[in-house]
Design a protein around this motif. Structure first.
Motif, short mmCIF file in Angstrom:
data_model
loop_
_atom_site.label_atom_id
_atom_site.label_comp_id
_atom_site.label_asym_id
_atom_site.label_seq_id
_atom_site.Cartn_x
_atom_site.Cartn_y
_atom_site.Cartn_z
N ALA A 190 0.83 -1.20 0.00
CA ALA A 190 0.00 0.00 0.00
C ALA A 190 0.87 1.26 0.00
CB ALA A 190 -0.93 -0.01 1.22
N GLU A 191 1.90 1.26 0.82
CA GLU A 191 2.80 2.41 0.89
C GLU A 191 3.46 2.67 -0.46
OE1 GLU A 191 5.57 1.53 3.97
OE2 GLU A 191 4.28 2.28 5.58
N GLU A 192 3.97 1.62 -1.08
CA GLU A 192 4.68 1.78 -2.35
C GLU A 192 3.73 2.20 -3.47
OE1 GLU A 192 7.28 2.53 -4.98
OE2 GLU A 192 7.82 2.07 -2.90
N THR A 193 2.49 1.70 -3.44
CA THR A 193 1.50 2.08 -4.45
C THR A 193 1.17 3.56 -4.34
OG1 THR A 193 0.55 -0.15 -4.38
CG2 THR A 193 -0.78 1.57 -5.40
N ALA A 194 1.02 4.04 -3.12
CA ALA A 194 0.75 5.47 -2.90
C ALA A 194 1.92 6.32 -3.35
CB ALA A 194 0.44 5.72 -1.42
N LYS A 195 3.13 5.89 -3.03
CA LYS A 195 4.32 6.65 -3.41
C LYS A 195 4.49 6.69 -4.93
CE LYS A 195 6.92 5.85 0.87
NZ LYS A 195 8.14 5.22 1.47
N PHE A 196 4.17 5.58 -5.58
CA PHE A 196 4.23 5.53 -7.04
C PHE A 196 3.29 6.57 -7.64
CE2 PHE A 196 2.11 3.94 -10.90
CZ PHE A 196 3.19 3.87 -11.77
N HIS A 197 2.09 6.66 -7.08
CA HIS A 197 1.10 7.63 -7.56
C HIS A 197 1.61 9.06 -7.40
CE1 HIS A 197 -2.54 9.90 -8.14
NE2 HIS A 197 -2.61 10.23 -6.87
N VAL A 198 2.20 9.36 -6.27
CA VAL A 198 2.72 10.71 -6.02
C VAL A 198 3.84 11.04 -7.00
CG1 VAL A 198 3.90 12.21 -4.36
CG2 VAL A 198 2.04 10.71 -3.60
N ARG A 199 4.71 10.08 -7.26
CA ARG A 199 5.81 10.32 -8.20
C ARG A 199 5.27 10.56 -9.61
NH1 ARG A 199 8.28 6.12 -5.06
NH2 ARG A 199 7.76 4.55 -6.65
N LYS A 200 4.25 9.81 -9.99
CA LYS A 200 3.63 10.01 -11.31
C LYS A 200 3.01 11.41 -11.41
CE LYS A 200 2.33 7.38 -14.23
NZ LYS A 200 2.69 7.18 -15.67
N SER A 201 2.35 11.83 -10.35
CA SER A 201 1.74 13.17 -10.33
C SER A 201 2.81 14.24 -10.46
CB SER A 201 0.96 13.38 -9.03
OG SER A 201 -0.12 12.49 -8.93
N ARG A 202 3.88 14.07 -9.71
CA ARG A 202 5.01 15.02 -9.78
C ARG A 202 5.57 15.10 -11.19
NH1 ARG A 202 10.02 12.38 -7.56
NH2 ARG A 202 9.73 11.42 -9.62
#
Length: 212
Positions: A190-202
């Protein structure tokens, strides 16, 4: 145009989201007063709030300037967001209810509807609501408080990101991936999935400002 005093702040935010007021643009109390038909006092209060939120910067003898986000500022902001989002979603994965999942999935349905209609402003608002809900469901009061302080800056940047072709649907799919990761109960996933999303947004925001 006439805007009530309490709505001056909302009016300026809306103008920024619509692109009628752009990053780097200088605003004065007189110009806003003439445009929307209110006294300078509520405008001054709105400017103060926007400055406190990091959305504007004071320019001596000129007025206020809409914050122009450099590549470095965006990377710094999203570095913090990545850590906080990962923490939020990891905590939810460890402890959540069926009602929590239903609430999050409802945002997916709302976002899909707005994406089909091409309503980027409403889509950005739903995006903010989704992430605010993640922070709230984490159960950490301080995390929610910090995310709330950052969310307005993030939401204005997201308005730019969502204007990239295909990004609204990618964003929705990433939100769906976050929910699915939460359902597994696997904190690390869950943590890594959320972080992936934030990086994509950035990355999408950086792509947008580079193109502009």
């Amino acid at each position: 145009m006439s805007v009530k005093g309490n709505s001056v702040y909302d009016f300026i935010i809306q103008q920024i989201k619509m692109g009628d007021i752009v990053p780097g643009q200088t605003l004065t109390e007189r110009a806003i007063a003439n445009e929307i038909g209110v006294s300078r006092t509520p405008i001054r209060e709105a400017f103060k709030k926007l400055i406190e939120q990091g959305l504007m910067e004071y320019e001596p003898h000129k007025g206020v300037k809409v914050t122009l986000y450099s590549k470095e500022k965006i990377e710094d902001l999203y570095e913090i967001r990545e850590l906080l989002e990962g923490l939020s979603v990891g905590r939810i994965a460890e402890s959540h209810s069926a009602e929590d999942i239903k609430l999050l999935e409802n945002y997916i349905e709302l976002a899909e509807k707005e994406a089909e209609q091409g309503s980027l402003i409403r889509l950005s608002e739903i995006n903010s609501e989704f992430h605010n809900t993640l922070a709230r469901l984490s159960g950490n009061h301080y995390l929610l408080e910090i995310m709330s302080d950052l969310q307005m800056q993030i939401s204005l940047l997201m308005s730019q990101s969502l204007s990239n072709k295909g990004r609204p649907y990618e964003n929705i799919q990433e939100h769906r991936m976050i929910i699915n990761a939460i359902k597994t109960g696997d904190k690390s996933l869950a943590e890594e999935t959320a972080k992936f999303h934030v990086r994509k947004s950035r990355d999408n925001i950086l792509l947008k400002i580079k193109g502009d």
